[in-house]
Write a protein that holds these residues in place. Sequence first.
Motif, PDB file in Angstrom:
ATOM      1  N   GLN A  80       0.809  -1.220  -0.044  1.00  0.00           N
ATOM      2  CA  GLN A  80      -0.056   0.035  -0.095  1.00  0.00           C
ATOM      3  C   GLN A  80       1.045   1.280   0.048  1.00  0.00           C
ATOM      4  OE1 GLN A  80      -3.483   0.175   2.749  1.00  0.00           O
ATOM      5  NE2 GLN A  80      -3.971   2.130   2.030  1.00  0.00           N
ATOM      6  N   THR A  84       0.844   4.122  -3.290  1.00  0.00           N
ATOM      7  CA  THR A  84       0.416   5.389  -2.841  1.00  0.00           C
ATOM      8  C   THR A  84       1.539   6.426  -3.178  1.00  0.00           C
ATOM      9  OG1 THR A  84       0.480   5.033  -0.797  1.00  0.00           O
ATOM     10  CG2 THR A  84      -1.741   4.720  -1.790  1.00  0.00           C
ATOM     11  N   HIS A  86       3.781   7.864  -5.646  1.00  0.00           N
ATOM     12  CA  HIS A  86       4.038   7.602  -7.066  1.00  0.00           C
ATOM     13  C   HIS A  86       5.421   8.230  -7.409  1.00  0.00           C
ATOM     14  CE1 HIS A  86       2.271  11.742  -7.632  1.00  0.00           C
ATOM     15  NE2 HIS A  86       1.145  11.007  -6.889  1.00  0.00           N
ATOM     16  N   ARG A 143      -5.746   9.137 -18.226  1.00  0.00           N
ATOM     17  CA  ARG A 143      -6.852   8.546 -17.713  1.00  0.00           C
ATOM     18  C   ARG A 143      -8.351   9.418 -17.811  1.00  0.00           C
ATOM     19  NH1 ARG A 143      -7.226   5.023 -12.361  1.00  0.00           N
ATOM     20  NH2 ARG A 143      -9.047   5.692 -11.395  1.00  0.00           N
ATOM     21  N   SER A 147     -12.086   8.212 -18.609  1.00  0.00           N
ATOM     22  CA  SER A 147     -13.005   7.764 -17.155  1.00  0.00           C
ATOM     23  C   SER A 147     -14.157   8.043 -17.386  1.00  0.00           C
ATOM     24  CB  SER A 147     -12.062   8.447 -16.086  1.00  0.00           C
ATOM     25  OG  SER A 147     -12.270   9.923 -16.195  1.00  0.00           O
ATOM     26  N   PHE A 392      -4.066   0.793  -5.101  1.00  0.00           N
ATOM     27  CA  PHE A 392      -4.408   1.882  -4.368  1.00  0.00           C
ATOM     28  C   PHE A 392      -3.802   3.153  -4.929  1.00  0.00           C
ATOM     29  CE2 PHE A 392      -5.699  -0.712  -0.376  1.00  0.00           C
ATOM     30  CZ  PHE A 392      -6.889  -0.515  -0.448  1.00  0.00           C
ATOM     31  N   GLY A 393      -4.242   4.277  -4.671  1.00  0.00           N
ATOM     32  CA  GLY A 393      -3.187   5.311  -5.179  1.00  0.00           C
ATOM     33  C   GLY A 393      -3.909   5.892  -6.615  1.00  0.00           C
ATOM     34  N   ILE A 394      -3.308   6.627  -7.202  1.00  0.00           N
ATOM     35  CA  ILE A 394      -3.639   7.177  -8.556  1.00  0.00           C
ATOM     36  C   ILE A 394      -3.966   6.255  -9.665  1.00  0.00           C
ATOM     37  CG2 ILE A 394      -2.744   9.479  -8.167  1.00  0.00           C
ATOM     38  CD1 ILE A 394      -0.495   8.736 -10.131  1.00  0.00           C
ATOM     39  N   ARG A 396      -5.306   3.391  -9.219  1.00  0.00           N
ATOM     40  CA  ARG A 396      -6.367   2.300  -8.767  1.00  0.00           C
ATOM     41  C   ARG A 396      -7.293   1.993  -9.913  1.00  0.00           C
ATOM     42  NH1 ARG A 396      -9.392   0.580  -4.212  1.00  0.00           N
ATOM     43  NH2 ARG A 396     -11.347   0.643  -4.352  1.00  0.00           N
ATOM     44  N   LEU A 398      -9.747   1.339 -12.616  1.00  0.00           N
ATOM     45  CA  LEU A 398     -10.742   2.481 -13.330  1.00  0.00           C
ATOM     46  C   LEU A 398     -12.150   1.895 -12.911  1.00  0.00           C
ATOM     47  CD1 LEU A 398     -11.386   5.335 -14.509  1.00  0.00           C
ATOM     48  CD2 LEU A 398     -10.552   4.217 -16.768  1.00  0.00           C
ATOM     49  N   LYS A 401     -16.213  -0.302 -10.303  1.00  0.00           N
ATOM     50  CA  LYS A 401     -17.569  -0.467  -9.882  1.00  0.00           C
ATOM     51  C   LYS A 401     -18.261  -1.206 -10.897  1.00  0.00           C
ATOM     52  CE  LYS A 401     -17.344   1.608  -6.094  1.00  0.00           C
ATOM     53  NZ  LYS A 401     -17.842   1.415  -4.881  1.00  0.00           N
TER      54      LYS A 401
ATOM     55  N   ALA B  43      -6.439   8.234   1.964  1.00  0.00           N
ATOM     56  CA  ALA B  43      -6.730   9.073   0.634  1.00  0.00           C
ATOM     57  C   ALA B  43      -6.177   8.449  -0.870  1.00  0.00           C
ATOM     58  CB  ALA B  43      -5.877  10.367   0.924  1.00  0.00           C
ATOM     59  N   ALA B  44      -6.481   6.867  -0.747  1.00  0.00           N
ATOM     60  CA  ALA B  44      -5.706   6.121  -1.831  1.00  0.00           C
ATOM     61  C   ALA B  44      -6.739   5.546  -2.657  1.00  0.00           C
ATOM     62  CB  ALA B  44      -4.735   5.176  -1.186  1.00  0.00           C
ATOM     63  N   CYS B  45      -8.178   5.849  -2.560  1.00  0.00           N
ATOM     64  CA  CYS B  45      -8.935   4.984  -3.128  1.00  0.00           C
ATOM     65  C   CYS B  45     -10.193   5.844  -3.624  1.00  0.00           C
ATOM     66  CB  CYS B  45      -9.645   3.875  -2.540  1.00  0.00           C
ATOM     67  SG  CYS B  45     -10.603   4.048  -1.083  1.00  0.00           S
ATOM     68  N   ASP B  69      -3.990  14.320  -5.418  1.00  0.00           N
ATOM     69  CA  ASP B  69      -3.561  13.698  -6.227  1.00  0.00           C
ATOM     70  C   ASP B  69      -4.715  12.594  -6.641  1.00  0.00           C
ATOM     71  OD1 ASP B  69      -0.966  14.701  -6.419  1.00  0.00           O
ATOM     72  OD2 ASP B  69       0.141  13.069  -5.194  1.00  0.00           O
ATOM     73  N   MET B  70      -5.313  12.107  -5.511  1.00  0.00           N
ATOM     74  CA  MET B  70      -6.413  11.261  -5.848  1.00  0.00           C
ATOM     75  C   MET B  70      -7.563  11.851  -6.424  1.00  0.00           C
ATOM     76  SD  MET B  70      -6.091   8.208  -5.328  1.00  0.00           S
ATOM     77  CE  MET B  70      -7.261   6.990  -6.203  1.00  0.00           C
ATOM     78  N   SER B  73      -7.872  12.098 -10.151  1.00  0.00           N
ATOM     79  CA  SER B  73      -8.256  11.061 -11.061  1.00  0.00           C
ATOM     80  C   SER B  73      -9.510  10.411 -10.642  1.00  0.00           C
ATOM     81  CB  SER B  73      -7.209   9.670 -10.807  1.00  0.00           C
ATOM     82  OG  SER B  73      -5.908  10.307 -11.277  1.00  0.00           O
ATOM     83  N   PHE B  75     -13.845  10.659 -10.343  1.00  0.00           N
ATOM     84  CA  PHE B  75     -15.104  11.399 -11.198  1.00  0.00           C
ATOM     85  C   PHE B  75     -15.756  12.519 -10.301  1.00  0.00           C
ATOM     86  CE2 PHE B  75     -15.283   6.571 -11.855  1.00  0.00           C
ATOM     87  CZ  PHE B  75     -14.836   6.682 -13.347  1.00  0.00           C
TER      88      PHE B  75
END
Lengths: 449, 103
Positions: A80, A84, A86, A143, A147, A392-394, A396, A398, A401, B43-45, B69-70, B73, B75
């Motif tokens: 993790q 997270t 990067h 992204r 997205s 996790f993180g940027i 993650r 897409l 869901k 703050a990672a999801c 940062d999160m 990316s 919606f």
Amino acid sequence: MTISLSRGTELTAEQAEARERIYAMPLEELNPGDPDHYPSGNMHFIFERLRAEDPVHFTPDEHSGDLEHYWSLTKWEDIQAADTNHELFSAEGIVTLNRPLTADEAAAPFNDGTMTPEEKEAIRARGTRSLLSMDPPDHETHRGAVSEGVSPANLAAMEPIIRERAGEILDSLPIGVEFDFVDKVSVELTAMTLATLFDYPQEKRRQLTRWSNIQTSEPGPGMPAETMEEKNAARREFFVAMSDIIERRRAEPPRMDFLSLMANSPHSQNYTETELVGDCGVLLVGGNDTTRNTISGSIYLLDRNPEENAKLRANPKLIPSMVSETIRWQTPLTHMARRTTRDVEIKGKVIPKGDRVAMWYLSGNRDEDKIQNADAYIIDRKNPRQHLSFGFGIHRCLGNKLAELQLKVIWEEMLVRFPEINVIGEPDRSHSNFVRGYEEMTVVIPRRN
Amino acid sequence: MEVTFVLQDGTSRTVEAEDGWKLMEVAVDNAIPGIDGDCGGEAACATCHVFVAPEWRAATGERTEPEQDMLASTFGVREDSRLSCQIRTSAALDGLVVEVVGS
């Protein structure tokens, strides 16, 4: 004969022997990325040992097969933390732990047959570029362009379509006869969804599945591509098809599919060919193997865990929790890889700048320090959403869901139709250190409700 | 203190919260739909995305760096978007109103 481990999971004699063999090996010889460990499930013993004895593990060139040297993170907390960060763990030019591409392979999608060796080498040297293999700020541009295709509003619009298709697929299944669940259900449903996401002709949907299967596997007998020539040709086909569609969509009214979104993004005019095929490839693979193998996994796990199956059938409200637990247990993509941007010290080990690091989600998802009774499949466990499978993180996932939605819908529709689904024998598992899946799984549905 | 969550269906739920918790944790403890908190509050999801009511923007403070940062990316991000795991409950936030965005 079965042997019980301390935490209550049982091993067959063959598994116990494999485990003993792995525990007898010198640590530096452990190569968790060797795809040969995956069909048997023996990689779990390697990860179990590494978590306990060498959680930040280095595999040198001479023990890495053809992967070349790399590091492995096996504990939840380290995975993790890396995922997270990067800035320290760059995704630039890298997605997974694989054999470095040759110039011929790297250039294959763009090679119309006239490329010189120098041109091919230049493409190889530039490396992979995609929304999954970029750092900020390019990552956000790529992204962000697509997205919207899996936005909550778009998913709400897709749900009834997915439900109707799921119903049709299930109503067409044979009763009382053995069939391959992977092909007839898991691949069929996810291929239809993928065709919708790309707004690709439904009648040609299996082409998308084929391109994805070929992209994520080494060629060989019995593999999706039998030879490297076949693999390279398929990657060129994919590139040509995607470029053509994107070019056409630029002249059409904007729609919500990935290719229209990409075509209409103001940035995409400046994408290189490498970036265009990279983004399309990530979206393709992301929407294909992952959900498909989790659907197959849920069938297998509920068959092998009758108490959990009984819980689900007694209480269909457990579907979302069962779906999350299956995503954890299956971990359909075993890892993502990064490259360190400077020397990084973790748990007393120094990973030198520029080395590759595999973040083994599959191992973190079985980390007993984070998840109690982690090897067991428990559909009503306390925090079922607590898993690393989406990353996790940027970067993650897409489409997480959408994956959950497809799993939920297919199970809602299966529960009302079939009182039982029985797995016959052991499934044929994927020979891959990245895609953890099932090539074939024979089942019988004895009767309808 | 009390916090009000405006849900995605337009209804509201007001819940009691003790000081010093992550707002995401308060939401998860009270089973607020649309707040999942998958990453445990790092703050990672981005599964705890909320809009903060205008009158509470100043009191809830600035976005943290990983949060920023999160959100780049995520919606449906607006100027008043926050990840609720990056907001700590305190007496100063008694009466806080946030809108659940969902993910």
